[in-house]
Design an enzyme around this catalytic site. Sequence first.
Site, PDB file in Angstrom:
ATOM      1  CG  ASP A  11      11.292  12.973   5.001  1.00 54.60           C
ATOM      2  OD1 ASP A  11      11.267  13.893   4.165  1.00 54.60           O
ATOM      3  OD2 ASP A  11      11.192  11.773   4.702  1.00 54.60           O
TER       4      ASP A  11
ATOM      5  CB  SER B 272       7.899  -2.512   1.094  1.00 58.22           C
ATOM      6  OG  SER B 272       8.860  -2.421   0.068  1.00 58.22           O
ATOM      7  CB  VAL B 273       3.944   0.488   3.913  1.00 56.98           C
ATOM      8  CG1 VAL B 273       2.805   0.416   4.920  1.00 56.98           C
ATOM      9  CG2 VAL B 273       5.031   1.425   4.406  1.00 56.98           C
TER      10      VAL B 273
ATOM     11  CB  ILE C 215      -0.947   0.013   1.215  1.00 52.07           C
ATOM     12  CG1 ILE C 215      -0.153  -0.082   2.523  1.00 52.07           C
ATOM     13  CG2 ILE C 215      -1.947  -1.118   1.114  1.00 52.07           C
ATOM     14  CD1 ILE C 215      -1.016   0.002   3.764  1.00 52.07           C
TER      15      ILE C 215
ATOM     16  CE  LYS D 243       9.464   2.707   7.628  1.00 55.92           C
ATOM     17  NZ  LYS D 243       9.764   4.042   8.213  1.00 55.92           N
TER      18      LYS D 243
ATOM     19  CB  SER E 204       7.507   2.756  -0.516  1.00 56.87           C
ATOM     20  OG  SER E 204       7.362   3.925  -1.295  1.00 56.87           O
ATOM     21  CB  ALA E 205       8.113   4.595   4.821  1.00 59.11           C
ATOM     22  N   GLY E 206      10.639   5.633   2.426  1.00 57.86           N
ATOM     23  CA  GLY E 206      12.062   5.566   2.188  1.00 57.86           C
ATOM     24  C   GLY E 206      12.400   4.318   1.393  1.00 57.86           C
ATOM     25  CG  ASN E 207      16.038   2.975   0.896  1.00 60.20           C
ATOM     26  OD1 ASN E 207      15.710   3.500  -0.166  1.00 60.20           O
ATOM     27  ND2 ASN E 207      17.165   3.284   1.524  1.00 60.20           N
TER      28      ASN E 207
END
Length: 959
Positions: free
Chosen positions: A610, A495-496, A488, A509, A490-493
């Site tokens: 961020d 995956s979520v 659903i 995450k 991605s957060a940086g590198n």
Amino acid sequence: MESKKNSYYKNVMDKIYAKEKDVLSINKDFQENNLTRISLILNYKDFYLKFDESLHGYSFGYVTNLFGLKLYSPFTETVRFDDTEKYMKTILGVPSNEALPQLCSDQHQNFEEKDPQIEILPSPQQQQQQQQQQQQQQQQQQQQQQQQQQQQQQQQQQQQLTPPPSPPLLPIPQPPAQNEEQQLTQPPSIPPPQQKQIKIQKSDRGTQVKSITNPVNSLSKYINNSSLDYSIKKNYTLEEIYENNKNYMDKTNNFLHFLFTFIDKTTIKDLEHFEKEISRVHNIEKLINEQNVKGETPLHSLILYNSESCLKKLVIAKINCMGIFDYSKCDNLNKNLLTHAIEKGDFEIIKLVLIGGCPLKMSPRSKLFKQNFKLYRQQIYRVFEIKEFLTELGFNQFIPMFLEYEFKNINIYYQIKSFIMVLTLNADEILRWKSLLEPNKNLDLDSFCIEYQIKDQNGSESQLMADHFKKVCQLNSLFGYIDFHTQIGSAGNASVFEGTYKGMPIACKEMPVSGTYEQRVDSIKEIAAVGQIEDLGGCTVVKTVGVLKYNEKLFLVMVKEKCNLLSFLSNKSEILKMQRGGIWTSIFKISKEILKGLISLREVGMYHRDFKTANFLVSNTGKILISDFGTSRDENEKRFNTFAKTIGTLWYRCPRLGDCSGDEKTLNHYNEKSEIYSLGIILWELICIAMTGTYVSPKIALFQNEVDFSIWIHKDYRFSFPIGTPQSLVKLITSMCLPCRDRRPTVHQILDEVGIIETEFLSNRGIKGEQTYSGLECWREFNFSKQNVFGISISNLHDTEYKAVNKYNYTSYNNKNSLLMKRYLDNSNFVVELINPNGIFKFKSFFEKEKLLYLKLKSTYKGEYYFDMGKFLTTIIQIHQITEIYYKMLQKYRELGLLRNNNNNINNNNNNNNNCNNSKKFKTTSESTSALGSDASSSSSPSSSSPSPKYSASIYHHQ
């Protein structure tokens, strides 16, 4: 063993080949048919022999028959041999129905007992028996013919005796005498018109069919008059059935898929024959495990598309005995054979599947998790039914394995008493259930560091992180389910993924604990940040459930919200909803909730580092929540004093350098004012939504390259706002985006100012003050004075070229597009010359022999690339936009009477331009600015010869 078998069959085939060669060289019938030779295949699992040599000097490829003889001729496709019986009699000296079974015997386990030197040929006694059988058949045929002739004579006599008025009654000819089995099994045949009959000769292995001269007519006959049931009754081989009915089969399936799909059309009498044919398939181990587009194996098709039949059970039992099927295979819905068997409700099939070794697991039912509690209760009753079902089958030993799997994947969430009552568990099973309801454990920093091989941190930092770790709980993995097929975000590198925990939708995450050492350290710090914000109670930040270990991976589990703010603002339907309810009311509401979230983080002493629209979530109730604390740090962390290169996102990141003070530590230190800049960019996005009704990204592209919006911000610079933006908001956002951090307001001051602007704006229901023009006010306030201009080094650009377009392929564009590109670049050079009269910064375009188009940024200072920020405006906005803004400025200033030029000045300026040393640069200027009239040319010459005054407006009236 293998050498003995191979030598045995080699000797046999050599003898057959030698005799065959002699016969084919003499017999003219075979030569006239242009046949290469017969490929005799011995079908066994451990070896596969064939000959593909040509007797006439030709080398032809051919397709072999999996079950016997097949021939490939150079002029036709794969056909049956016309004279099979004649060929076998001539070469082997025996009829074909006895020679072939001896060469292709099913019982290959007795090969080691046979002498390889003994030739397998029929004995004289067998030949006599065969001849006697043939004589008996011929006598029967003669008797039948005599009976038919007698019947015909009787009919003719009756016709002569009957009176002429009445038509003769023709009797129906009786069929020849047949066996009882043939009369029961053979369906009524309807001979199609203009179709050749196909003779079928029975044998122990099946039938040998003569060559098909017209395959279309023959196939239509099989389709009209036969089925799989009829083919089996006529003792066709499996491949013959497949060839006759392959039009009904999808290309993605093999012939076992097709046969097993229609296997319920056969009868019990065919079981023995079918079992033999299954054993004869040469590559059955490969075919039985092949999956089609739906992921179904032939056994999947066998269970899905057939009702209860003995043959279906025989096939599964036969496959189990052979041990060639992989029962772990699942279809695209992640269902194995047991799942389909349970859905069909066939007890005997389930027994056979379990005996074969099919794992007791059900398909993931993630869709049920998204529904209400009633479906969950139905799920519990289904578990109860399966348990009772296994008990009735007598497979009690499989119940613990089944329950263990279901506990890990179904995520049963119900009261313990209800489970005991519904499932009627015993004492041992009750203990298992109670172990599932153990309370969640709090994380321990020391054990966590030991598990993931992380060194101890500094004393103060380690103690601080340990306190934060205690506030994060480690979830029970037996209640968790993660759907790795549904990502659903991605957060940086990281995956979520989507998942559920105790029936609650969650977002998981993945933490990079198996990556590099720095990634593992960052994972620890992110978990500590989660514990640090635990006291906030989820009012301004996303609620974190805990940490979950699932399938040897570590996940940070959060409550799944509606969407992020970026997706919300990009959704046109959501914008329409805001417009119906008052878009400015929604904009002020979102702005205040974002500011309150930043204040809450400051209360616990945390910097997010961020801030961007993608890291704000819109809850199901419409609240704005902060998420993704992967780069967040505590304000007391020592490592935090240095500015990391990867902090923040490019378009929202605070400029790294500014003329705030001379202290390098203060210059590089990240503080509260650094995040104010990111909030200013977010508010600018919200303003553009309110004014234009569409989302405008701060990401600005220069051709195919991305230019950092924030690095080139100069003192008092303001990017353009849409027409009609309130002046109070323009001033507020401009102050938030100043390059000097010390001059930016605090978050409390911004929140108060937004409240004042909201009250004033909503009370007046309009916009006070002068309307702004896109980019015009920004240019008027742009300062070009030399005392405020400073050089900034661009790292990793020493003596290099900045390529905006790597390779410009002129072959893909016509001449017109190439000229437009050149004119576009010349206009850009013209604008740069106006802004930069002293020539400190050059923006050039040129063509090389290799037809590569480069955009060179040339300005050298002390061996490094330095740029005058006041002259580098062309990299902030797309160059064609700057050109349009410049044209609008000329028109606006002409309307306001700020341009003081006359015809004489125009003529003088034109003459000066013609005598200019840089005439090559302005070669196409007159063409590109012809629409402006004389104003464009009058403004170019003075700006290129005289120093730049304070405001950009003075560039055009410098006298």
